[in-house]
Design a protein around this motif. Structure first.
Motif, PDB file in Angstrom:
ATOM      1  N   GLU A 381       0.846  -1.202   0.000  1.00 17.47           N
ATOM      2  CA  GLU A 381       0.000   0.000   0.000  1.00 17.47           C
ATOM      3  C   GLU A 381       0.877   1.247   0.000  1.00 17.47           C
ATOM      4  OE1 GLU A 381      -3.763   1.385  -0.452  1.00 17.47           O
ATOM      5  OE2 GLU A 381      -3.363  -0.696   0.043  1.00 17.47           O
ATOM      6  N   GLY A 382       1.205   1.739  -1.204  1.00 17.17           N
ATOM      7  CA  GLY A 382       2.087   2.889  -1.309  1.00 17.17           C
ATOM      8  C   GLY A 382       1.496   4.167  -0.741  1.00 17.17           C
ATOM      9  N   LEU A 383       0.207   4.370  -0.962  1.00 18.60           N
ATOM     10  CA  LEU A 383      -0.494   5.544  -0.440  1.00 18.60           C
ATOM     11  C   LEU A 383      -1.915   5.133  -0.087  1.00 18.60           C
ATOM     12  CD1 LEU A 383      -0.552   8.587   0.153  1.00 18.60           C
ATOM     13  CD2 LEU A 383      -1.270   8.963  -2.216  1.00 18.60           C
ATOM     14  N   SER A 384      -2.228   5.151   1.191  1.00 17.12           N
ATOM     15  CA  SER A 384      -3.534   4.706   1.660  1.00 17.12           C
ATOM     16  C   SER A 384      -4.435   5.891   1.969  1.00 17.12           C
ATOM     17  CB  SER A 384      -3.385   3.837   2.922  1.00 17.12           C
ATOM     18  OG  SER A 384      -4.653   3.551   3.487  1.00 17.12           O
ATOM     19  N   MET A 385      -5.473   6.064   1.172  1.00 13.40           N
ATOM     20  CA  MET A 385      -6.444   7.112   1.443  1.00 13.40           C
ATOM     21  C   MET A 385      -7.338   6.727   2.625  1.00 13.40           C
ATOM     22  SD  MET A 385      -5.513   9.406  -0.502  1.00 13.40           S
ATOM     23  CE  MET A 385      -6.780  10.557   0.046  1.00 13.40           C
ATOM     24  N   LYS A 386      -7.457   5.440   2.900  1.00 14.66           N
ATOM     25  CA  LYS A 386      -8.235   5.001   4.062  1.00 14.66           C
ATOM     26  C   LYS A 386      -7.576   5.514   5.335  1.00 14.66           C
ATOM     27  CE  LYS A 386     -10.011   0.886   6.419  1.00 14.66           C
ATOM     28  NZ  LYS A 386     -10.107  -0.597   6.395  1.00 14.66           N
ATOM     29  N   VAL A 387      -6.268   5.384   5.412  1.00 16.01           N
ATOM     30  CA  VAL A 387      -5.542   5.901   6.567  1.00 16.01           C
ATOM     31  C   VAL A 387      -5.677   7.416   6.630  1.00 16.01           C
ATOM     32  CG1 VAL A 387      -3.263   6.215   7.610  1.00 16.01           C
ATOM     33  CG2 VAL A 387      -3.897   3.997   6.635  1.00 16.01           C
ATOM     34  N   ASN A 388      -5.487   8.074   5.494  1.00 14.68           N
ATOM     35  CA  ASN A 388      -5.535   9.532   5.443  1.00 14.68           C
ATOM     36  C   ASN A 388      -6.876  10.078   5.902  1.00 14.68           C
ATOM     37  OD1 ASN A 388      -6.204  12.153   3.713  1.00 14.68           O
ATOM     38  ND2 ASN A 388      -3.986  12.072   3.978  1.00 14.68           N
ATOM     39  N   GLU A 389      -7.958   9.488   5.406  1.00 17.94           N
ATOM     40  CA  GLU A 389      -9.291   9.995   5.717  1.00 17.94           C
ATOM     41  C   GLU A 389      -9.761   9.601   7.114  1.00 17.94           C
ATOM     42  OE1 GLU A 389     -11.598   8.462   2.520  1.00 17.94           O
ATOM     43  OE2 GLU A 389     -10.678   9.775   1.005  1.00 17.94           O
ATOM     44  N   SER A 390      -9.071   8.634   7.741  1.00 19.13           N
ATOM     45  CA  SER A 390      -9.436   8.208   9.092  1.00 19.13           C
ATOM     46  C   SER A 390      -8.596   8.894  10.157  1.00 19.13           C
ATOM     47  CB  SER A 390      -9.262   6.683   9.225  1.00 19.13           C
ATOM     48  OG  SER A 390     -10.019   5.986   8.274  1.00 19.13           O
ATOM     49  N   TRP A 391      -7.706   9.797   9.751  1.00 19.78           N
ATOM     50  CA  TRP A 391      -6.712  10.346  10.670  1.00 19.78           C
ATOM     51  C   TRP A 391      -7.333  11.199  11.770  1.00 19.78           C
ATOM     52  CZ3 TRP A 391      -2.172   8.261  10.580  1.00 19.78           C
ATOM     53  CH2 TRP A 391      -1.129   8.837  11.299  1.00 19.78           C
ATOM     54  N   ASN A 392      -6.875  10.980  12.994  1.00 14.84           N
ATOM     55  CA  ASN A 392      -7.280  11.782  14.147  1.00 14.84           C
ATOM     56  C   ASN A 392      -6.235  12.876  14.337  1.00 14.84           C
ATOM     57  OD1 ASN A 392      -7.975  12.902  16.589  1.00 14.84           O
ATOM     58  ND2 ASN A 392      -7.905  10.998  17.749  1.00 14.84           N
ATOM     59  N   TRP A 393      -6.611  14.118  14.072  1.00 13.11           N
ATOM     60  CA  TRP A 393      -5.665  15.233  14.111  1.00 13.11           C
ATOM     61  C   TRP A 393      -5.520  15.843  15.502  1.00 13.11           C
ATOM     62  CZ3 TRP A 393      -2.492  16.277  10.147  1.00 13.11           C
ATOM     63  CH2 TRP A 393      -2.821  15.739   8.895  1.00 13.11           C
ATOM     64  N   ASN A 394      -6.229  15.333  16.481  1.00 13.47           N
ATOM     65  CA  ASN A 394      -6.102  15.864  17.834  1.00 13.47           C
ATOM     66  C   ASN A 394      -4.759  15.469  18.436  1.00 13.47           C
ATOM     67  OD1 ASN A 394      -8.701  17.024  17.893  1.00 13.47           O
ATOM     68  ND2 ASN A 394      -9.615  15.042  18.379  1.00 13.47           N
ATOM     69  N   HIS A 395      -4.215  16.368  19.222  1.00  6.04           N
ATOM     70  CA  HIS A 395      -2.928  16.112  19.883  1.00  6.04           C
ATOM     71  C   HIS A 395      -3.000  16.578  21.320  1.00  6.04           C
ATOM     72  CE1 HIS A 395       1.261  15.984  20.904  1.00  6.04           C
ATOM     73  NE2 HIS A 395       1.362  17.296  20.977  1.00  6.04           N
ATOM     74  N   GLN A 396      -2.654  15.682  22.233  1.00 13.32           N
ATOM     75  CA  GLN A 396      -2.632  16.040  23.647  1.00 13.32           C
ATOM     76  C   GLN A 396      -1.176  16.170  24.067  1.00 13.32           C
ATOM     77  OE1 GLN A 396      -4.829  13.498  26.252  1.00 13.32           O
ATOM     78  NE2 GLN A 396      -4.063  14.443  28.107  1.00 13.32           N
ATOM     79  N   ALA A 397      -0.726  17.389  24.239  1.00 13.71           N
ATOM     80  CA  ALA A 397       0.668  17.632  24.548  1.00 13.71           C
ATOM     81  C   ALA A 397       1.046  17.006  25.881  1.00 13.71           C
ATOM     82  CB  ALA A 397       0.960  19.137  24.570  1.00 13.71           C
ATOM     83  N   ARG A 398       2.177  16.350  25.887  1.00 10.94           N
ATOM     84  CA  ARG A 398       2.789  15.808  27.093  1.00 10.94           C
ATOM     85  C   ARG A 398       1.854  14.856  27.837  1.00 10.94           C
ATOM     86  NH1 ARG A 398       4.855  21.202  29.980  1.00 10.94           N
ATOM     87  NH2 ARG A 398       5.858  19.730  31.397  1.00 10.94           N
ATOM     88  N   ALA A 399       1.004  14.128  27.102  1.00 16.01           N
ATOM     89  CA  ALA A 399       0.028  13.262  27.751  1.00 16.01           C
ATOM     90  C   ALA A 399       0.697  12.166  28.572  1.00 16.01           C
ATOM     91  CB  ALA A 399      -0.886  12.638  26.701  1.00 16.01           C
TER      92      ALA A 399
END
Length: 499
Positions: A381-399
């Motif tokens: 899978e050279g480029l997975s749009m499934k992964v891209n479209e499922s991405w969680n962009w939230n980030h919890q700093a220093r969790a």
């Protein structure tokens, strides 16, 4: 459980698909020859590295391709871990199209046809460092374990954690903990660098250096309507127009690029900030200067309010020639894109600079793995749009740090936490009034098991241990019910003195 139930369960188990066997590790020795005739003997190893959670639960197997010098003394030889971005991109591009020991032979801006040719890469990092190329979970050959929730690793924090664990597993297996460690990321991979750098440090593993290619640590400037985006793209437009002879004919490309930078800093930035208050005559003047730099008509630029989107530029610059430019590399071209073919979002994904090389690159990469002796899964899978479209962009700093610090401190000092829906529940709170500044024990509050402390004021507070509080310990007092203060962050004087 009845015999019938057991029989039904066994039948159900029998119908389950058997787990796909994990491909076996393969390795082969090669010799890299540099442009000056210098040679390096190295071993290329393709392997599926098991990645596990702290409790031993298998997250999955990460595919890694390493190129390691055969030098007997590796005590001070660096290891560089490399990856592409996406998110959803495998690492083959940054390997045979970037830093690996071999590369696909290209022909300028021509589209590669048929089987790609391979040559030793004169720009590889191999003379300076051993290399490990890692595919993110859901890309390349990296597979998530059956039953494991993919959402846990398809996101900023989960992905960073998975890569951190994968790196530690590789260092352990190959006994390279004493080597200087570098991280090399491209595009989204540069953001991954930042997360992995932090997490490796929390695991006690120092990183010697980080390499950022096509850096993007903040996506906000890329969003439409953000003036930082429009300012940042002008030098790119100018360089592209200069390459195609649409602007700055006869002027060195770097000189033209720098001229566009100066224009943005001295002129365009102030104009965009003024917005509608920019006088009409000044708008006309600046649009003319911008037209000279990027090769688009002055009236067209005025109509766009001095704000040109990348896809607008790609469509327009060579429209009179029936062509459109590339996205990753604007020097590549393909047939012009009529608007009747679809919306702009579809056009944004059409990139001649990607189409020109992708098939040949992937073909060569598969042949290279075959030459090593690695037999992977049916599909890479050279480029997975499934992964891209499922991405969680939230980030919890220093969790991770926060959780560890909280666990460590619970046995030594009591602290307040808010029993809010976002915090773990308190098992049995006997009072709705937290202890005030007294020296008495907070025995009615001792049965809580909160996992997180909220900075927002709340009427329901608890302490996680039965330790007695002191007069100097508690400084946070609850707000009155339904007061305005209950909906805002606590002020510095209201926060716990927990240092």
């Amino acid at each position: 459980m009845t015999d019938e139930t057991n029989a039904a369960s066994s039948a159900k188990e029998d119908k389950k698909e058997p787990l796909e066997p994990v491909p076996a590790t393969a390795a082969k020795d090669y010799v890299w020859t540099g442009p000056d005739g210098a040679t390096i003997n190295y071993t290329a190893t393709a392997e599926m590295v098991p990645v596990r959670e702290d409790d031993g639960t298998l997250i999955g197997h990460m595919f890694m391709l390493s190129q390691v010098s055969d030098a007997s003394d590796k005590s001070d030889r660096p290891v560089t871990f490399c990856w592409n971005g996406g998110p959803g991109g495998a690492s083959y591009m940054v390997n045979i199209g970037g830093m690996g020991a071999v590369r696909v032979k290209t022909d300028g801006m021509a589209h590669l046809t048929g089987v790609g040719e391979v040559e030793d890469n004169p720009d590889t990092l191999l003379p300076s460092s051993d290399l490990v190329f890692i595919d993110a979970f859901g890309t390349g050959y990296s597979h998530i374990a059956p039953g494991f929730d993919a959402k846990k690793v398809w996101g900023v924090d989960g992905d960073g954690d998975a890569f951190t664990r994968g790196i530690i597993a590789w260092l352990t297996e190959h006994k390279r903990f004493n080597s200087p460690i570098y991280l090399y990321g491209e595009s989204y991979g540069t953001m991954r660098n930042a997360v992995v750098y932090r997490l490796l440090g929390e695991h006690g593993i120092g990183v010697t250096g980080v390499v950022e290619q096509s850096t993007i640590l903040d996506y906000a400037p890329t969003l439409s309507g953000n003036d930082a985006y429009y300012m940042g793209m002008v030098p790119v437009y100018a360089a592209t127009a200069n390459y195609f002879g649409k602007a700055g004919k006869g002027v060195d490309q770097y000189e033209w690029y720098n001229k566009a930078f100066d224009f943005v800093n001295s002129t365009l930035a102030g104009a965009l900030i003024l917005g509608d208050e920019l006088p009409a005559d000044r708008m006309d003047e600046i649009a003319g200067q911008m037209s000279e730099l990027i090769g688009l008509p002055k009236d067209f630029i005025k109509a766009k309010g001095l704000r040109i989107e990348l896809d607008t530029f790609r469509k327009t610059l060579l429209a009179d020639e029936g062509k459109t430019t590339g996205r990753y590399d604007t020097r590549f071209t393909t047939f012009g894109y009529p608007d009747v073919q679809g919306d702009n979002e579809f056009f944004a994904g059409e990139d001649p600079s990607y189409d020109a090389i992708n098939a040949a690159y992937l073909d060569v990469y598969m042949k290279m793995l075959g030459d090593i002796g690695f037999k992977g899964y049916a599909n890479y899978e050279g480029l997975s749009m499934k992964v891209n479209e499922s991405w969680n962009w939230n980030h919890q700093a220093r969790a991770r740090w926060a959780r560890r610090r909280h666990r460590t401190s619970r046995s030594t000092s009591p602290r307040l936490c808010a029993a809010t829906p976002r915090a773990a529940s308190c098992s049995s709170v006997a009072s709705t009034t937290p202890p005030r500044r007294t020296g008495t024990c907070a025995t009615t509050w001792a049965s809580c098991s909160c996992r997180r402390r909220s900075r927002t004021a709340s009427n329901t507070m608890c302490i996680p241990t039965a330790t007695c509080c002191t007069a100097t310990r508690w400084r946070l007092r609850p707000p009155a019910p339904n007061s305005r203060r209950s909906t805002r962050s606590a002020t510095s004087s209201e926060r716990l003195a927990d240092r």
